[in-house]
Structures are given as C-alpha cells and as structure tokens.
Design an enzyme around this catalytic site. Sequence first.
Site, PDB file in Angstrom:
ATOM      1  CD1 TRP A  12     -19.511  12.977  10.190  1.00 46.19           C
ATOM      2  CD2 TRP A  12     -17.387  13.596  10.021  1.00 46.19           C
ATOM      3  NE1 TRP A  12     -18.831  12.396  11.221  1.00 46.19           N
ATOM      4  CE2 TRP A  12     -17.522  12.765  11.149  1.00 46.19           C
ATOM      5  CE3 TRP A  12     -16.117  14.126   9.727  1.00 46.19           C
ATOM      6  CZ2 TRP A  12     -16.455  12.435  11.985  1.00 46.19           C
ATOM      7  CZ3 TRP A  12     -15.056  13.793  10.548  1.00 46.19           C
ATOM      8  CH2 TRP A  12     -15.232  12.964  11.653  1.00 46.19           C
ATOM      9  CD  GLU A  63      -5.345  -2.285   1.145  1.00 50.63           C
ATOM     10  OE1 GLU A  63      -5.535  -1.706   0.058  1.00 50.63           O
ATOM     11  OE2 GLU A  63      -4.910  -1.699   2.146  1.00 50.63           O
ATOM     12  CB  THR A 105      -0.890   0.033   1.251  1.00 50.80           C
ATOM     13  OG1 THR A 105      -0.035   0.091   2.396  1.00 50.80           O
ATOM     14  CG2 THR A 105      -1.762  -1.202   1.339  1.00 50.80           C
ATOM     15  CE  LYS A 136     -17.307  15.129  14.434  1.00 50.76           C
ATOM     16  NZ  LYS A 136     -17.058  14.107  15.409  1.00 50.76           N
TER      17      LYS A 136
HETATM   18  P1  ADP Z   1      -3.660   4.358  -1.100  1.00 51.01           P
HETATM   19  O1  ADP Z   1      -4.628   3.662  -0.166  1.00 51.01           O
HETATM   20  O2  ADP Z   1      -2.358   4.548  -0.479  1.00 51.01           O
HETATM   21  O3  ADP Z   1      -4.214   5.622  -1.733  1.00 51.01           O
HETATM   22  P2  ADP Z   1      -4.495   2.655  -3.223  1.00 51.01           P
HETATM   23  O4  ADP Z   1      -3.993   2.861  -4.573  1.00 51.01           O
HETATM   24  O5  ADP Z   1      -4.713   1.281  -2.763  1.00 51.01           O
HETATM   25  O6  ADP Z   1      -3.470   3.360  -2.293  1.00 51.01           O
HETATM   26  O7  ADP Z   1      -5.813   3.524  -3.079  1.00 51.01           O
HETATM   27  C1  ADP Z   1      -7.044   3.045  -2.659  1.00 51.01           C
HETATM   28  C2  ADP Z   1      -7.956   4.189  -2.358  1.00 51.01           C
HETATM   29  O8  ADP Z   1      -8.076   5.064  -3.479  1.00 51.01           O
HETATM   30  C3  ADP Z   1      -9.385   3.777  -2.072  1.00 51.01           C
HETATM   31  O9  ADP Z   1      -9.525   3.359  -0.744  1.00 51.01           O
HETATM   32  C4  ADP Z   1     -10.147   5.043  -2.371  1.00 51.01           C
HETATM   33  O10 ADP Z   1     -10.124   5.931  -1.274  1.00 51.01           O
HETATM   34  C5  ADP Z   1      -9.365   5.661  -3.486  1.00 51.01           C
HETATM   35  N1  ADP Z   1     -10.020   5.395  -4.762  1.00 51.01           N
HETATM   36  C6  ADP Z   1      -9.748   4.431  -5.648  1.00 51.01           C
HETATM   37  N2  ADP Z   1     -10.559   4.504  -6.712  1.00 51.01           N
HETATM   38  C7  ADP Z   1     -11.377   5.550  -6.491  1.00 51.01           C
HETATM   39  C8  ADP Z   1     -12.440   6.158  -7.231  1.00 51.01           C
HETATM   40  N3  ADP Z   1     -12.830   5.716  -8.398  1.00 51.01           N
HETATM   41  N4  ADP Z   1     -13.045   7.220  -6.676  1.00 51.01           N
HETATM   42  C9  ADP Z   1     -12.672   7.698  -5.480  1.00 51.01           C
HETATM   43  N5  ADP Z   1     -11.678   7.182  -4.752  1.00 51.01           N
HETATM   44  C10 ADP Z   1     -11.037   6.122  -5.252  1.00 51.01           C
END
Ligand code: ADP
Length: 537
Positions: free
Chosen positions: A443, A329, A185, A438
């Site tokens: 929120w 994940e 991650t 917040k």
């Molecule tokens: P990181 O968690 O470090 O950003 P990841 O690439 O695994 O790395 O990112 C996952 C996160 O990216 C998701 O939990 C979400 O918050 C965001 N995300 C992924 N795709 C989308 C999307 N289409 N729209 C909004 N947020 C997204």
Amino acid sequence: MRSTMMDYPLVLPSILRRAKEVHPHKEIVTKWHDNSVQRYTYGDFYKRTIRLMNALRNSGVRPGDAVATFCLNHSAHLELYFAIPSIKAVLHTINVRLFPEQLTYIINEAKDKFIFVDKSLTPALEKILPEIKGVEKFVIIDDKENCEAASLPNTITYEEFLSKGDDTERFEVIDELEAAGICYTSGTTGNPKGVIYSHRSTYLHCMAVCMGDGLGLSEKEVVLPVVPMFHVNSWGIPFASVMSGCKLVFPGKHLLGAGLAELLEAEEVTITAGVPTVWNVLYQHLKKNSYKLKLHTMVVGGSAAPRGLIEGFEKDFGIEILHAWGMTETSPIGTVSHLRSFMKDWSDEKRFAYRAKQGVPVTGVEIRAVDDDGVDVPKDGKTPGELLVRGPWITGSYREGVSKESFTPDGWFRTGDVVVLDEYGYMQITDRKKDLIKTRGEWISSVDMENLVMADPDILEAAVVGRKDSVREEAPVIFVVPVEGKKIDAKRVHDHLKSNFAHWQLPKLEDIRTVTAIPKTSVGKFDKKNLRKLLEE
Ligand code: ADP
C-alpha cells in the site's frame, strides 16, 4: 447504590437560556453579502429565537418534524439552530453544494416540512421543485445579495415568518435523548446516510469543544467559523460558542482571501476554523498583504492539514494551526492535536511532525486501530490499522439502521480511516481505506505523498490518486497546482519524493501533472472520485 444527584437533562434550550442570563450584552456579528455588517447581542438573539420558536409552533411544526436550513453562516441560521430543536423539532442543515439528485434524496428522506433558504440560494431548490413535493413552506432569508429570489411556491420572508410568533417564553420538557438535529454524510460512495444527533450528544460535544484541550472556546474568545453551518453543524462551533458566551462573527459568503482577512482584522477574531484549502488561500493572501490580526488559533480539519501550512502560519504569523479530526458520524470532533507540556523543548522538526498528526481523542471519545482480523495493532507509530471509535457523541447506527461494514459486533463505529497510533496516544491518518494505492501488493498512502509534495513552497495543492497499471497493479498520479507565478518542475517533485518513498512507490515523471485547480467535493475536500474518473477518461 443510586446517587443523590438530580436527573437533569442535557438539552439545548438550557444553553440558550444561560446565554441570555449571563452574556446578554455579548455581540453576534454578521457580514452579509452586500458587505453590510449586522450587529446584535445575545439578548436580542434570545428574543428573536423565542419569537421564532413560537412562529414555528403557530405554523404547525410539531415535535419530531424535520425543519431544514439551506443557508450560509449568519445570525438567522444561528436562531434556527436553537429554535428548531428547542420546540422538539429536528434541525436538518442541508449542504448547499450538493448535486440536485443528492439534494432531492436527502430532503425527501428526512421528510423536511419547511425549508429556510437564503435568497441567493433559492435557484438550487427551484430546480428540484417537482421532486420535493413534501415541503410545505419555503421561508426566504434576505442574505442581501443583489438578486431576485427564484420562484418557489408557498413562500414567506423570514421577517414575516418571525412576526407570526410572540415573545412568550415557553419551554417544554425535553428528553435529552430526543433528536435535535440530522446531518447526512456527503455520500462519496452510494447514497448519503443520515446521522441523528440528540440533545445530549450535542450538549456533551459542546462541552468537549469548549475544553482547553478541545478547541478551547471560552468567553474571552472571538470566534469566526468559516466551516459552513451546513457541514456537520460547523463542527459544533456555533452551539459551543453560545454555551461559552464567545463573541461570534459570521462571514456569510466572505470565505476567502481579502473578504475574510478584513473581517478577521476588523472584529479582532481570535479563533477561526475551516478546511485546509481555505487556510491555504488565506496564507497566500496574508503573505502579500499586511493585516493586524489578533488571531491565535486556526482549527483545521476535514482533510489532513499539510505540515508546511502549519509551519508557515506559525513561523510567518505566530498563529497556531490546531489540527482536529472528525466525521459526520462523530458530531464531528473526535481527536485534536495539542502539543503536550513535555514536548515544548522538542526540536521544531519533531514538534511540527506532531502538530501534523490528527491528535489524541478528546475527553469522552475512545479510539482503537485494528487489523483486518479486528486485532489491535501495536502503538508504534508505524503499523497501520482501521480506526474504530466510540463515545457519547458517536453515532450508534444510521437512520437507515446498523450495517456490518460500519459497526463492529461489540458496537464500535468503523471509520474507514487507516491510521497509526503512537506511544503517546496520538493518531495519524495515513489514508482512507478507499484512497490507498496498491502497488505490487503493497500500500502507498496518498496522504503521505500529498503532504510531502505540498511541503514545497512553490506548490499550492497536490492530490494523489491511483491509476490502473498493467505491471504495478496501481500507480500513483500526482495532480499539482503551483503557487501563482510559479512553475512545477516534475523532476524536482520526483527527487523530493525519493527522500521518503521507495523507488517502486514513486510516480512516473509523466504522472506528475500540473493542473490549474483540483476539483473539490461539496465540503471542500479533494474530490478523488472525480480525479479517478478524469484518469479513466
Ligand atoms: P465524508 O466522509 O463524505 O468526507 P465527512 O465530512 O464526515 O464526510 O468526512 C469525514 C472524513 O474526513 C474522515 O473519515 C477522514 O477521512 C477525513 N478527515 C476529517 N478530518 C481529517 C483530518 N484532520 N485529517 C485527515 N482526514 C480528515
């Protein structure tokens, strides 16, 4: 009663073999750094991958060893994608944009034995050499950048390395649950965490990517993944393209504006995929320059695709933006936002609103949204809850183990994304838990605010974070980047926000700040951690 079906493992070498049998003449194209274009076929790719498998074996790579790549998107990277897992070793695709401390951490944590590195990226590894003593060999891929490779010990060129292998086709039996790859991650909070994909999870994920209601990769498509092969395996697209026999086009470092548009045109690309910021830049470029594109679908994920961008591409260029959601994940494809057949007669307003949602789970994945007590929230399109997910390509733990914050007691993965679900099963992200603002005990969704601001055609990008406020607890601050040649009128932005936000949610006029660029994370998302730090300073 047991079935009579064969217990036949779902493993990556079978994708490789089918590509050679069924699509030996299909092309794989790479545009290297010096603009030279390399073309070869799936047949050639297969032969080189076999040689690479044997070279890895002959060089001492054993089942279970981690072998890393530190590369952009190109054909050699694809060979590594298949060769490493096919000899039961573990493909570790390293994000080339990580900071030195994070790089050191993940290389040591994964126990990478060899690193295959693009010549132009060698300086990043040279810097951390004293810290990564476990790496036995560096294999340098000539990415045709006009530069010298930095000095690393125990190096060999990729072509020399390949020559250590012969053409003998040898495939051992692989248990489908064995590790095929590892990704970390991006470590926005704390150290990066390792997620280990199996052959089976990768195979099943590929099938979902290929489905019509997934990303729809089939043999007739020409696919150009802009999303880096070091970012959650380029969303599984290279594996899925080989599974389907798509013509594959790799852009090397040509990821923006003219470099990308020319390649899309020249290779008649039909499907591409990347984060919103990339498409934003391409959109501005296409508005000013004329290209004959065959592109029908641009997959967008990683961050929310602004509705304005979805509408702009469709109305101006007839290109569909396909919004997808996922995480490291989740391999990563979890949900995709196709419109349903019964929605085709809906108003533009409603259709674009749906396309901007993150969509419904792809077959195989299940999702729920729950409140703080773990109770499912109503599917009314407005009650927020944390998104939980499970399925055959969702991780069941981290390499470091299972933590209570990340998994429910009954085994659902907690995403940390705050979402609403609606009556048709569409999911929309309203924020990440840690990015919510917040104000007076309520929120505010930073994502909703950003999307509304970015709907203004004069605004290129907008990122919203909270600053500490003595009265309101937190108050939103909007960082806005104008489109080239335009100016931001804070009053206009403020008035526009009034259409969707209550007065107590609005930023102060001086909190609408024009900047020349918004800092991005290693995977191209708005770097809100950095923005918050800027505010504190
Ligand atoms: P990181 O968690 O470090 O950003 P990841 O690439 O695994 O790395 O990112 C996952 C996160 O990216 C998701 O939990 C979400 O918050 C965001 N995300 C992924 N795709 C989308 C999307 N289409 N729209 C909004 N947020 C997204």
